[in-house]
Design an enzyme around this catalytic site. Structure first.
Site, PDB file in Angstrom:
ATOM      1  N   ASP A   1       0.817  -1.213   0.000  1.00  0.00           N
ATOM      2  CA  ASP A   1       0.000   0.000   0.000  1.00  0.00           C
ATOM      3  C   ASP A   1       0.854   1.268   0.000  1.00  0.00           C
ATOM      4  O   ASP A   1       1.920   1.321   0.611  1.00  0.00           O
ATOM      5  CB  ASP A   1      -0.895  -0.016   1.249  1.00  0.00           C
ATOM      6  CG  ASP A   1      -1.768   1.210   1.361  1.00  0.00           C
ATOM      7  OD1 ASP A   1      -2.607   1.425   0.457  1.00  0.00           O
ATOM      8  OD2 ASP A   1      -1.623   1.963   2.344  1.00  0.00           O
TER       9      ASP A   1
ATOM     10  N   GLU B   1       1.191  -0.576  -5.122  1.00  0.00           N
ATOM     11  CA  GLU B   1       0.171   0.445  -5.360  1.00  0.00           C
ATOM     12  C   GLU B   1       0.920   1.780  -5.404  1.00  0.00           C
ATOM     13  O   GLU B   1       1.140   2.419  -4.388  1.00  0.00           O
ATOM     14  CB  GLU B   1      -0.886   0.435  -4.248  1.00  0.00           C
ATOM     15  CG  GLU B   1      -2.095   1.330  -4.549  1.00  0.00           C
ATOM     16  CD  GLU B   1      -2.173   2.576  -3.687  1.00  0.00           C
ATOM     17  OE1 GLU B   1      -2.824   3.551  -4.111  1.00  0.00           O
ATOM     18  OE2 GLU B   1      -1.577   2.599  -2.594  1.00  0.00           O
TER      19      GLU B   1
END
Length: 648
Positions: A314, A367
């Site tokens: 993330d 990401e």
């Protein structure tokens, strides 16, 4: 007795050395609480890193949370503490009582605990990870034979706390999810699932992205062995499991990593690198070796102990840039005067190298929301070392385009085609994730313009286009049956829509069939890193809102994908093709069984000798509005008699 203690010390010396040099990717074997037998007594050995504390003790129900009764001993490194406590048992709760240099005392959960109390309680729990009988050996043998870059990857992103709930609002447990979610994902023909963070977290409103337990799955849904059961059931069904993992920041909850020994420890102490201001969280100190060992061990832990297939990492962009979410004057350039976080770059390379060394078939998915180069290239050539990256540019362009009234789409046609300018620069995943269906952004079907029926047609055509476009696929739960409400982490999905409303049910059928066609058609996934697997046929028909291209596999098999994003039917459309012959429509999003109008009744089209799109042959098609078609050229019929060179 003394010899046993000396031997135990020697066994920890080398792991401690590696830990302090940022090279221990198994700190979960060293730190935390582990069951041991000493002098015939069963108990637990506790170890924790707290270098600047005056003293550390273990507290829990077993000693009335008394900070003075079970004081830990300093280990040989002078920065870590340990203590063996007999007669403790699994599920006993505990914390560390930290006495800071200034005399302050505070209770901290174990950073390497394997289990925790259920929120809002915050203590760690003793738990043994051994004893689960894995049955996914055949699955991993199949993975070892697979080239993931040449294999289908179609991921269903799930929030385990809100995919489905009991009528009273309680969560489904890991084992209940194994009974319901696994067969659902299997029946819908996905290849992978991706769980939003299930590492232990205190605040549900963070969706799991504010982690306090980097070695524990959330106890809201059960025990670690229960989670193992869920993963094992997915693997037995042939479905890979990806975990959303958060190494960019952590919350300032008092029991967590925040100023663990009374001062910044896991977080950076530099004023400009300490906090993610808008998130209200602390940033990890990637220049500290012990933090590197901690994070890399967390990643390896889930691959090792829980058999996870891979991690979606993330907020990579927030790690890479010193000026991320900052204004001028709020950050200090690196030694080269740049905005790059050199320590974070080194950490990400080291993370991926360590993971692939131990787990060569792992998925490491970034990401990363900017144009940072070489994200999926090895560190040896200046890359970050991931093997996949989310294509956020494609996502933004496509959602912007499809949300427009069709009348205005012709002036935005480049949003359909621009992704092919960089499609082969990285190994991409095309993501329509949870972030795109919250905070007023609308659900996927809610983004579509037009009438009720046109919204469904818009989703169907979009999904057809997405499935044929180069790149692996990811979609967030609820899209598959057209949930109009935005995702709400407090509630389960509205499955009654699929069951009780015709168009919702038919959309679900289409997604199931589309997923199956993708999974069984190498042309749609086998070559995604070069132009050998892609050829434009109609890239510039902006006035008709049409794009068409060929996807091709290594054997030369082809699928033509044509998508009409127009708000009106396009009649007598000439599509240039490479070869004469008959072309069969093998998938049609306007099919009545999918909720379409069924306007296409002719399943086969013969190419005629008429130039179009720079090709000598063309197909004449009547294409309904908001429709995606897949066409495959039928094999030539062998000629009879002597014309084929053989006697019949």
């Amino acid at each position: 007795m003394q010899k046993k203690e000396e031997r135990a010390q020697r066994e920890t010396d080398f792991p401690l050395y590696l830990y302090h040099h940022g090279k221990n990717d198994r700190i979960y074997d060293l730190y935390g609480a582990h069951r041991e037998i000493r002098d015939g007594q069963a108990g637990y050995i506790f170890r924790v890193w707290a270098p600047r504390s005056r003293s550390v003790s273990v507290v829990g129900d077993f000693n009335g949370w008394d900070c003075d009764s079970h004081v830990m001993y300093r280990m040989v490194d002078g920065e870590s503490f340990e203590l063996f406590i007999p007669a403790l048992k699994q599920y006993d709760t505990y914390k560390y009582c930290i006495t800071a240099q200034d005399g302050r005392r505070f209770m901290k959960a174990d950073p390497v605990a394997f289990h925790a109390e259920t929120s809002p309680a915050t203590a760690s729990k003793l738990y043994d990870l051994d004893g689960f009988e894995w049955k996914d050996g055949a699955y991993f043998k199949s993975i070892e034979k697979r080239n993931i870059f040449r294999s289908p990857m179609n991921t269903y992103e799930v929030n385990l706390l809100s995919w489905k709930r009991h009528e009273d609002g309680n969560f489904l447990s890991y084992r209940e999810l194994a009974k319901e979610l696994v067969p659902y994902v299997k029946s819908m023909n996905y290849t992978h699932v991706e769980f939003m963070p299930i590492t232990e977290f205190p605040y549900e409103g963070s969706w799991g992205y504010q982690v306090t337990g980097y070695f524990a799955v959330t106890s809201r849904l059960g025990t670690p062995l229960d989670f193992m059961y869920l993963v094992d059931e997915f693997h037995k069904a042939g479905i890979g499991v990806i975990l959303d993992w958060v190494p960019a920041h952590f919350p300032k909850d008092a029991h967590g990593l925040y100023e663990f020994d009374g001062q910044p420890l896991y977080e950076s102490s530099q004023w400009d690198r300490m906090e993610h201001k808008s998130w209200g969280t602390r940033r990890f100190d990637y220049g500290r070796n012990e933090v590197l060992s901690f994070l890399i061990s967390s990643a390896c832990f889930f691959l090792d102990k829980f058999h996870i297939d891979g991690l979606r990492v993330d907020a990579v962009a927030s790690m890479l840039y010193l000026d991320y979410d900052k204004r001028p004057g709020e950050w200090v350039p690196n030694i080269y005067g740049e905005n790059k976080n050199l320590e974070a770059i080194a950490f990400l390379r080291k993370l991926n190298e360590a993971v692939f060394l131990r787990f060569p078939h792992a998925l490491m998915i970034a990401e990363e929301s900017t144009a940072w180069g070489l994200v999926t290239k090895p560190g040896s050539v200046g890359g970050l070392g991931f093997n996949f990256k989310w294509n956020m540019g494609w996502m933004n362009d496509m959602l912007s385009y499809t949300s427009l009234n069709p009348y205005f789409r012709m002036n935005n046609h480049s949003k359909l085609t621009f992704s092919m300018m960089y499609a082969f620069s990285e190994n991409y995943v095309l993501p329509i994730s949870h972030d795109e269906v919250v905070h007023g952004k609308c659900s996927l079907i809610g983004k579509m313009p037009g009438t009720y029926e046109e919204k469904f047609a818009g989703v169907r055509s979009f999904l057809g286009y997405m499935t044929a476009h180069p790149g692996k696929k990811l979609n967030f739960m609820g899209y598959e049956f057209g949930q109009f409400k935005e995702w709400n982490y407090h509630e389960g999905l509205e499955f009654f829509l699929r069951d009780d409303y015709e168009l919702h049910g038919k959309l679900s059928v289409m997604v199931r069939d589309l997923n199956e066609y993708y999974k069984s058609t190498p042309s749609l996934y086998e070559i995604e890193d070069s132009w050998e697997g892609f050829e434009w046929l109609a890239p510039d028909d902006a006035d008709k809102n049409i794009v068409a291209f060929i996807r091709r596999d290594g054997a030369g098999n082809e699928v033509i994908a044509l998508t009409c994003f127009s708000g009106a039917d396009v009649t007598d459309y000439l599509l240039g093709v490479n070869r004469k012959g008959k072309y069969k429509i093998v998938f049609n999003t306007d099919d009545k069984k999918y909720g379409g109008e069924g306007k296409i009744t002719k399943k086969t089209v013969t190419a005629m000798k008429k130039a179009s799109h720079g090709k000598a042959y063309s197909l004449e098609l009547n294409v309904p509005k908001h429709t995606c078609l897949y066409l495959v050229r039928e094999p030539d019929t062998p000629k009879s008699g002597k014309n084929n060179g053989k006697a019949i």
